[in-house]
Structures are given as C-alpha cells and as structure tokens.
Write a protein that holds these residues in place. Structure first.
Motif, PDB file in Angstrom:
ATOM      1  N   ALA A  84       0.904  -1.407   0.012  1.00 12.23           N
ATOM      2  CA  ALA A  84       0.131   0.046  -0.009  1.00 12.23           C
ATOM      3  C   ALA A  84       0.835   1.388   0.097  1.00 12.23           C
ATOM      4  CB  ALA A  84      -0.924  -0.069   0.998  1.00 12.23           C
ATOM      5  N   ASN A  85       2.071   1.117   0.394  1.00 10.90           N
ATOM      6  CA  ASN A  85       2.746   2.382   0.552  1.00 10.90           C
ATOM      7  C   ASN A  85       3.812   2.328  -0.746  1.00 10.90           C
ATOM      8  OD1 ASN A  85       2.362   3.756   2.965  1.00 10.90           O
ATOM      9  ND2 ASN A  85       3.134   2.178   4.157  1.00 10.90           N
ATOM     10  N   ARG A  86       3.667   1.457  -1.306  1.00  7.67           N
ATOM     11  CA  ARG A  86       4.483   1.451  -2.843  1.00  7.67           C
ATOM     12  C   ARG A  86       4.011   3.029  -3.488  1.00  7.67           C
ATOM     13  NH1 ARG A  86       3.923  -2.691  -7.585  1.00  7.67           N
ATOM     14  NH2 ARG A  86       4.503  -4.231  -6.008  1.00  7.67           N
ATOM     15  N   ILE A  87       5.153   3.676  -4.183  1.00  4.96           N
ATOM     16  CA  ILE A  87       4.765   5.003  -4.759  1.00  4.96           C
ATOM     17  C   ILE A  87       4.627   4.885  -6.069  1.00  4.96           C
ATOM     18  CG2 ILE A  87       5.659   7.208  -5.285  1.00  4.96           C
ATOM     19  CD1 ILE A  87       6.874   7.584  -2.519  1.00  4.96           C
ATOM     20  N   LEU A  88       3.568   4.925  -6.801  1.00  2.00           N
ATOM     21  CA  LEU A  88       3.192   4.997  -8.297  1.00  2.00           C
ATOM     22  C   LEU A  88       3.574   6.178  -9.122  1.00  2.00           C
ATOM     23  CD1 LEU A  88      -0.174   3.178  -7.736  1.00  2.00           C
ATOM     24  CD2 LEU A  88       2.273   2.205  -8.144  1.00  2.00           C
ATOM     25  N   PRO A  89       4.222   6.291 -10.056  1.00  3.47           N
ATOM     26  CA  PRO A  89       4.433   7.619 -10.981  1.00  3.47           C
ATOM     27  C   PRO A  89       3.415   8.360 -11.382  1.00  3.47           C
ATOM     28  CG  PRO A  89       5.303   5.541 -12.261  1.00  3.47           C
ATOM     29  CD  PRO A  89       4.465   5.137 -10.815  1.00  3.47           C
ATOM     30  N   ALA A  90       3.537   9.705 -11.429  1.00  4.19           N
ATOM     31  CA  ALA A  90       2.510  10.616 -12.345  1.00  4.19           C
ATOM     32  C   ALA A  90       2.582  10.075 -13.755  1.00  4.19           C
ATOM     33  CB  ALA A  90       3.000  11.997 -12.242  1.00  4.19           C
ATOM     34  N   GLY A  91       1.372   9.840 -14.452  1.00  4.57           N
ATOM     35  CA  GLY A  91       0.962   9.462 -15.900  1.00  4.57           C
ATOM     36  C   GLY A  91       0.920   8.028 -15.810  1.00  4.57           C
ATOM     37  N   LEU A  92       0.859   7.325 -14.668  1.00  5.87           N
ATOM     38  CA  LEU A  92       0.613   5.787 -14.786  1.00  5.87           C
ATOM     39  C   LEU A  92      -0.769   5.772 -15.016  1.00  5.87           C
ATOM     40  CD1 LEU A  92       1.865   2.856 -14.405  1.00  5.87           C
ATOM     41  CD2 LEU A  92       1.231   3.026 -12.089  1.00  5.87           C
ATOM     42  N   SER A  93      -1.110   4.962 -15.943  1.00  5.44           N
ATOM     43  CA  SER A  93      -2.642   4.401 -16.050  1.00  5.44           C
ATOM     44  C   SER A  93      -3.107   3.156 -15.429  1.00  5.44           C
ATOM     45  CB  SER A  93      -2.996   4.259 -17.593  1.00  5.44           C
ATOM     46  OG  SER A  93      -3.736   5.226 -18.011  1.00  5.44           O
ATOM     47  N   LEU A  94      -4.266   3.229 -14.548  1.00  4.65           N
ATOM     48  CA  LEU A  94      -4.264   1.988 -13.853  1.00  4.65           C
ATOM     49  C   LEU A  94      -5.739   1.565 -14.193  1.00  4.65           C
ATOM     50  CD1 LEU A  94      -2.966   2.758 -10.349  1.00  4.65           C
ATOM     51  CD2 LEU A  94      -2.234   0.843 -11.994  1.00  4.65           C
ATOM     52  N   ARG A  95      -6.196   0.547 -13.768  1.00  4.98           N
ATOM     53  CA  ARG A  95      -7.759  -0.107 -13.885  1.00  4.98           C
ATOM     54  C   ARG A  95      -7.996   0.209 -12.235  1.00  4.98           C
ATOM     55  NH1 ARG A  95      -7.931  -5.311 -17.744  1.00  4.98           N
ATOM     56  NH2 ARG A  95      -6.584  -4.170 -19.792  1.00  4.98           N
ATOM     57  N   VAL A  96      -9.018   0.711 -11.892  1.00  5.97           N
ATOM     58  CA  VAL A  96      -9.634   0.764 -10.497  1.00  5.97           C
ATOM     59  C   VAL A  96     -10.681   0.004 -10.693  1.00  5.97           C
ATOM     60  CG1 VAL A  96     -10.259   2.077  -8.723  1.00  5.97           C
ATOM     61  CG2 VAL A  96      -8.396   3.077 -10.300  1.00  5.97           C
ATOM     62  N   PRO A  97     -10.822  -1.115  -9.841  1.00  7.34           N
ATOM     63  CA  PRO A  97     -12.142  -1.754  -9.866  1.00  7.34           C
ATOM     64  C   PRO A  97     -13.142  -1.106  -8.801  1.00  7.34           C
ATOM     65  CG  PRO A  97     -10.476  -3.020  -8.585  1.00  7.34           C
ATOM     66  CD  PRO A  97      -9.791  -1.661  -9.120  1.00  7.34           C
TER      67      PRO A  97
END
Ligand code: NAG
Ligand code: NAG
Ligand code: NAG
Ligand code: NAG
Length: 320
Positions: A84-97
């Motif tokens: 949960a604390n992993r940092i995800l980069p700006a611009g990344l596209s994710l699928r959110v359920p």
C-alpha cells in the motif's frame, strides 16, 4: 401549401437553425450512461491516469477501493510487503475496480468521497484529481453545494464524487465482459483505443451507441473487456464477480484469488498468496488433501475422471 417566404419567416428559420446547432455534440463532452433499475451493484473498472506521484494507498482512498484489488486488477504482483505504501509515478494508467451502483436511474459509483484541499475547485477536482472521470456539475449536484466550477472550495469540505460506470449485464455481444470507463485523450481514435484494450472498434461503437467512430478529448466512453464470469449464488458477498482477461481479483476477505485467462476464459480460483490463519478452511469437503483449486486425475475402471475443487463464493465468512 406553398411555404411563406417573408423575411420574418426566414429569420425564424435562422433562429431555429442556430438553436439546433448549439445542441450539437462537441461543445460539451459526451458521457455514456447506462440506465438502471435494480439497486444491485455490479463490478466495473475505471481507467485512471495519475496526476502526480501517489502512494497506492492514496489512489485507493480516492476511489474507496482496496489497494490489493487495484494491483490485482492490473495484474501487478500484490504479494509483496508494504504494497500500500508503494509509490506510483505520475502519468501511470491504472484500472481501478469499483462497485457500479445505481442512483437516480443511472449507473454510477455512490461511495466515492473526496476531502478538498487548499486551492481545489470543482473543476480541478474533476479534471485533475479524478482525471476527467467526473464533471463539476455532477459533484455540485451530488454534494449539494452552491459553487461555480472555478470557485475555491473550502479546504476540508467532503465532496461526493459520482463516477459513471457501466455493466450492461456483464455481457458484450453475448460473451462475458467487464466494462472499463475511459476518458478519451487528445489524439485517441476508437480503433486505436480498442486495440490497446484488446477489444474491437465495433464493440466500442455499439456499447457507447456512437453514430460513428468520432470521439473527442474529454468524452467518457466505456470499453467492453473480455472477462471470466462467475456463477456464485445470490446470497454470496461476491455474487456477480467478473474478472477481465489477464488479471486477478482477490475475494473472500483477501483469502481467495481468482484469475482469468490468458488461455481460456474460465475463472480459476486458488488460495490467495496472503491467505493466513484468519481465512476459513480451503479444504474441500471432508477430504484431507484436496485444496481449493486442486484437481486430480483419478483412474477408474471405466477410464479416467477428473476431480476438482472449485470456489463457490463467500457467504457469512465461509468459503463455499
Ligand atoms: C486473453 O488475453 C490473451 C493475452 O493476454 C490473448 O492472447 C487472448 O486472445 C485473450 N482472450 C480473449 C477472449 O480476448
Ligand atoms: C465425505 O463424507 C461423506 C459423508 O458425509 C461420505 O459419504 C464421503 O465418502 C466422504 N468423502 C471422503 C472423500 O472421505
Ligand atoms: C447467512 O446468514 C444469514 C442469517 O445469519 C442467513 O439468513 C443466510 O441464509 C446465510 N447465508 C448463507 C449462504 O448461508
Ligand atoms: C494434491 C495437490 O495438488 N495439492 C495441492 C493443492 O493446492 C495447494 C495450494 O494451492 C498445494 O500446496 C498442494 O500441493
């Protein structure tokens, strides 16, 4: 009857034409809406592009989603410490359920809340924080506040953020599907987007009831993704579970992982990597060796038969 051609009549025609023109799409973004009657929520996905570097937990909080469910929906390994604390980069596209609920006759999320920060406006929350998945008008109406799109929102104001989603009965052209809500970006074309998400332009056009393949930046459309469906009883908490091809879902209080594809579209469920002692038994029936997801070949007098142990849903804290 001959048509009158007085100057007054011509002026009237001009006015009518002007009114008709302002109603043409283009001036305002389009959004695909699914009418609904049942209050039962169904599973849907939102395509979200990060506007800043964010922790996974922060993205999850924006959508009232489970961080592990987001990783699973993106086929990212979630059995890592401190995910949960992993940092995800700006611009990344994710699928959110998200659970796609029904409100005022339209499919949308009803549980997404955003607490405003210094400098937020309804416009910035809609277009930046939520990447265009919502609109200032929708937030205003849903939150019952009287502000213009560009007015500053007091920091700490709890906003209700409706996000349109769709399920269309979990099918597309007769095959199981999960619908991904997608905000059209500059330069996108329907065929290119369809290819990127392994669906077809024809299916996208018909799902969105488009007159042709023209879409404009900012339009909100839905993309039918091939999926595995489930057939759990209605009494289960994961009734209607559907998993897009090539991804996972974690269910039964994170005890069970169900995956879909790539070889076939049969949902395959096994104990989740993070399943612990708090998870109820995943043994099948009274067998001592058969676990959820196992299958064995048994030689019998008549030939060989396959014995398997499948997941049947989650009810009252029990894995069926
Ligand atoms: C599922 O995805 C795999 C690749 O990950 C692809 O080869 C396969 O054709 C897909 N199945 C369907 C029905 O789209
Ligand atoms: C499981 O229990 C049932 C009776 O409740 C019995 O008929 C069956 O043979 C048992 N199966 C195994 C594999 O022990
Ligand atoms: C779950 O519990 C409720 C009441 O406690 C009961 O009515 C319901 O049938 C149970 N569901 C299943 C699937 O056992
Ligand atoms: C007999 C058999 O295949 N057992 C397997 C059942 O599944 C569990 C976990 O998924 C394995 O650890 C067993 O080896």
């Amino acid at each position: 009857m001959p048509l009158p051609s007085t100057p007054l009549y011509r002026l009237l025609l001009l006015l009518l034409a002007a009114v008709a023109c302002t109603r043409l799409p283009g001036a305002e973004s389009k959004s695909t809406l699914e009418p609904c009657a049942s209050s039962t929520a169904c599973p849907a996905l939102l395509s979200y592009t990060l506007y800043a570097d964010l922790k996974l937990a922060e993205v999850a909080a924006l959508f009232a989603a489970d961080p592990l469910a987001i990783l699973a929906a993106n086929a990212i390994d979630y059995a890592v410490p401190d995910a949960a604390n992993r940092i995800l980069p700006a611009g990344l596209s994710l699928r959110v359920p998200v659970p796609c609920a029904c409100s005022n006759g339209i499919r949308k999320t009803t549980s997404v809340r955003y607490v405003s920060r210094q400098g937020d406006t309804l416009a910035s929350v809609a277009s930046q924080v939520y990447g265009g998945l919502t609109a200032p008008d929708w937030i205003r109406e849903s939150s019952g506040i009287l502000l213009n799109a560009d007015d500053a929102v007091d920091a700490g104001t709890a906003l209700s953020v409706p996000l349109h989603c769709a399920c269309f009965g979990g099918v597309d052209s007769g095959a199981p599907a999960v619908y991904l809500t997608y905000v059209v970006a500059k330069g996108d074309t329907v065929p290119a987007v369809a290819r990127r998400y392994r669906t077809t332009a024809t299916d996208v056009i018909s799902a969105n009831d488009l007159a042709n393949a023209d879409v404009a930046a900012g339009d909100i459309i839905v993309l039918p993704l091939p999926a595995c469906s489930s057939s759990f009883p209605t009494s289960t908490s994961d009734y209607g579970l559907a998993v897009a091809n090539g991804t996972y879902a974690v269910t039964a209080d994170r005890c069970v992982q169900c995956s879909c594809g790539p070889a076939n579209l049969d949902l395959f469920c096994v104990p989740a990597p993070l399943a612990d002692a708090a998870c109820s038994s995943m043994r099948c029936g009274n067998s001592s060796s058969m676990m959820l997801g196992n299958f064995t070949l048994v030689m019998t007098g008549a030939g060989c038969s396959v014995t398997s142990c499948g997941y049947g849903g989650y009810a009252n804290g029990t894995i069926l």
